[in-house]
Design an enzyme around this catalytic site. Structure first.
Site, PDB file in Angstrom:
ATOM      1  N   HIS A 163       0.842  -1.193  -0.099  1.00 33.54           N
ATOM      2  CA  HIS A 163       0.031   0.010   0.063  1.00 33.54           C
ATOM      3  C   HIS A 163       0.883   1.197   0.012  1.00 33.54           C
ATOM      4  CE1 HIS A 163       0.074   0.096   4.465  1.00 33.54           C
ATOM      5  NE2 HIS A 163       0.158   1.352   4.241  1.00 33.54           N
TER       6      HIS A 163
ATOM      7  N   ASP B 242      -0.812  -7.612   1.494  1.00 35.31           N
ATOM      8  CA  ASP B 242      -0.179  -6.372   1.510  1.00 35.31           C
ATOM      9  C   ASP B 242       1.555  -6.450   1.781  1.00 35.31           C
ATOM     10  OD1 ASP B 242      -0.395  -3.307   3.598  1.00 35.31           O
ATOM     11  OD2 ASP B 242       0.256  -3.404   1.520  1.00 35.31           O
TER      12      ASP B 242
ATOM     13  N   SER C   9       4.203   2.223   8.375  1.00 44.12           N
ATOM     14  CA  SER C   9       4.108   0.852   7.462  1.00 44.12           C
ATOM     15  C   SER C   9       5.071   0.577   6.634  1.00 44.12           C
ATOM     16  CB  SER C   9       2.657   1.519   6.284  1.00 44.12           C
ATOM     17  OG  SER C   9       1.690   1.712   6.765  1.00 44.12           O
TER      18      SER C   9
END
Lengths: 240, 374
Positions: A42, A91, A184
């Site tokens: 992402h 992801d 992230s």
């Protein structure tokens, strides 16, 4: 990282910063081999061209380049073909660097788990990153210790999402120590007997972490993807 | 834009509409928030009434979890509709203006549901002050009110037989959530138009069957996906390639799966590990004639391991062994795989196979974090 503490140079030599102009630091990432880095898919939404990115290693303070710092351009971005933007599943992505890093005490790869190695609930591991701390963005790398929780218990925190076997949950009910925006792609690592650190998770998603923090963080389950990772590295190294 | 604020610049991404000039900056954008994909309108306007600047931000917001959970309490029939009118406000395609919910819709939602939130110690979202919304039909300002065919449940809900909405993740989770238990009825895969794994009874979307990624514990979802000829083998993505092309050093399957795991170390009873190549999908031993240490390094590297720690030539006892021998010009090949340097050989003069031990890649250590005695 919420509820963590400032790290020290050299404590997490596999941590890297995925950067793109004009934002600068966008996501965390993890060194797994001289020329290969893992992060989450992402992070590349809307910016999937390799030329737009660079990777910085061996720094502790984003604002103060250290003598141990190494910067590499990105040659290839490999997103998992099943990455789903809507439900943030699969992801994960593999990044090939323009050239090998030089291994030093401050820039070193972490171990990958074997496909069969999984994390037991109540195991304590570490998360690191330069993401939001709840009240500000840090310059210095933050670290936090989190506890792995079972997928069933994790599902109870996230009514709106389905927790899949591609995910690992870690943190605390109160969300006191958790990852946040900007973390992230960074590592969830656990120390193995013998002192080696192994990468089990990549920071992926969670509830809103600026306020009203609730529930654990959700990490991409690296053990689930090990075969895919090794095959992609083989294909891009030997079959080009 | 000249007349109204425009969306942020496109960051040079190709997503930008090439004729995006200063005059026609459209504000309306298609609704992508899964939660509100069944509204009687398809375009929305950002920022919304909760201050979210993008639908992505709205999708991870506190409110996008709060409202669907609150809808389950059945506190107000049109709560989900109201929530969507502030999460993804309707956009008037002609004026590019956002159209608010009517004040009455906001007040009814708040009156009936705020107390329910109070029970669990939560508050009604701060940014939803109903006074900001116009009265219905006030000086012909248009605002949104639900009509009878408005969906009470969102696409992220399952609608109970009784009409209530429970979150889709609770459908067939083994615990009744609907007041009439209808969420635990018809839970067979087929009844839900899903594919059932024969062994672990897992239900899969039809889209993932034969897609090259096994999902069932016994990988049955990736079986019987293609029918190859006798002299062909099936790739992971179910293409067929000739058996001769398997592990020949060149990828013939689109996913390169004919070149996966071609060079391995096979253990034998007295724990020697022999270099083995899976040429034409048949295990071959590698003949030790003219073997070089650089080839051991290539073999270890190709298997994702560290440096070779031991290379030994061991006599092969079996007579009818299938051998691979070094190509006569192997030295001129560069940047290739080990198995590309090998050809099927009639015999192996030394009759010796290669026993190889590779060290593991060094990883996971942090020398700089050492405790320094003071």
């Amino acid at each position: 990282i919420l509820g963590g503490r400032t790290s020290r140079p050299g404590r997490w030599p596999w941590q890297c910063s995925l950067q793109s102009e004009p934002s600068g630091h966008v996501c965390g990432c993890v060194l797994i081999a001289k020329k290969w880095v893992l992060t989450v898919a992402h992070c590349f939404e809307g910016r999937e061209t390799a030329a737009a990115w660079k990777v910085v290693f061996g720094i502790n303070n984003l604002d103060h380049p250290s003598s141990y710092m190494q910067t590499r351009l990105v040659k290839t971005i490999i997103l998992h073909p099943r990455y789903s933007r809507a439900v943030v599943d699969y992801d994960i992505s593999i990044v090939e660097l323009g050239e090998d890093i030089s291994e030093t005490s401050y820039v070193r790869p972490v171990c990958l788990p074997s496909m069969l190695q999984s994390l037991e609930p109540d195991t304590y591991c570490y998360i690191t990153g330069w993401g939001h701390m709840g009240h500000k963005m840090p310059f210095k790398l933050q670290e936090g210790e989190v506890r792995v929780i079972s997928l069933e218990q994790c599902q109870s925190y996230f009514d709106m999402k389905t927790i899949t076997t591609r995910m690992i949950c870690a943190g605390y009910e109160s969300g006191t120590v958790d990852s946040c925006m900007g973390d992230s792609g960074g590592p969830l690592v656990c120390e193995q007997p013998g002192g080696q650190w192994t990468l089990f998770g990549l920071t992926s998603w969670g509830s809103v972490c600026f306020s009203k923090v609730l529930g654990p963080g959700v990490y991409s389950n690296v053990s689930y993807f090990v075969e895919w990772i090794e095959r992609q590295i083989y294909i891009h190294t030997f079959l080009v | 834009c000249l007349y109204n604020s425009c969306l942020g610049s496109c960051d040079g991404s190709s997503l930008c509409d090439t004729n995006n000039n200063l005059n026609n900056c459209s504000q309306c954008e298609p609704i992508t928030l899964e939660l509100c994909m069944n509204l009687p309108y398809d375009y929305t306007y950002y920022p919304n009434y909760l201050g979210h600047r993008t639908q992505k931000e709205a999708s991870i917001s506190w409110e996008s979890s709060l409202f669907p959970a609150l809808v389950q309490t059945n506190c107000y029939k049109y709560l989900m509709f109201f929530a969507c009118t502030i999460l993804v406000p309707k956009c008037d395609m002609n004026t590019s203006q956002r159209i608010p919910p009517c004040r009455a819709l906001c007040e009814h939602s708040k009156e009936r549901c705020e107390s329910v939130l109070g029970i669990v110690g939560l508050q009604w979202p701060e940014d939803t002050d109903c006074n900001q919304f116009p009265e219905e039909n006030s000086d012909n300002q248009t605002c949104l009110m639900p009509n009878e065919d408005v969906e009470e449940c969102s696409p992220s809900h399952f609608k109970c037989g009784s009409g209530r909405c429970v979150l889709a993740s609770r459908r067939c989770n083994g615990e009744p959530d609907c007041d009439d238990d209808s969420d635990e009825e018809n839970c067979g895969c087929e009844e839900r138009n899903l594919w059932e794994c024969p062994t672990d009874k897992q239900c899969l979307q039809h889209t993932v069957i034969c897609d090259g990624f096994p999902d069932c514990s016994d990988h049955m979802d990736e079986k019987n996906c293609s029918f190859c000829q006798d002299d062909e083998l099936e790739c992971a993505n179910h293409e067929c390639v000739s058996r001769d092309q398997w592990c020949d050093g060149e990828a013939h399957c689109l996913d390169s799966s004919d070149e996966w795991d071609c060079v391995t170390l096979s253990k034998n009873v007295d724990s020697f590990s022999f270099l083995t190549v899976y040429r034409s999908a048949t295990e071959h031993l590698v003949c030790g004639d003219d073997w070089q240490e650089t080839l051991s390094q290539l073999a270890c590297k190709q298997m994702g391991l560290g440096e070779p720690s031991m290379t030994e030539l061991i006599q092969e006892q079996k007579q009818d062994q299938e051998w691979l021998i070094l190509h006569s010009n192997w030295r001129i090949f560069n940047g290739t795989t080990l198995h590309e340097l090998l050809v099927k050989g009639p015999s192996c003069h030394s009759r010796s196979k290669i026993s190889l031990l590779c060290s593991k890649q060094d990883c996971g250590r942090r020398p700089a974090a050492r405790m320094n005695k003071r």
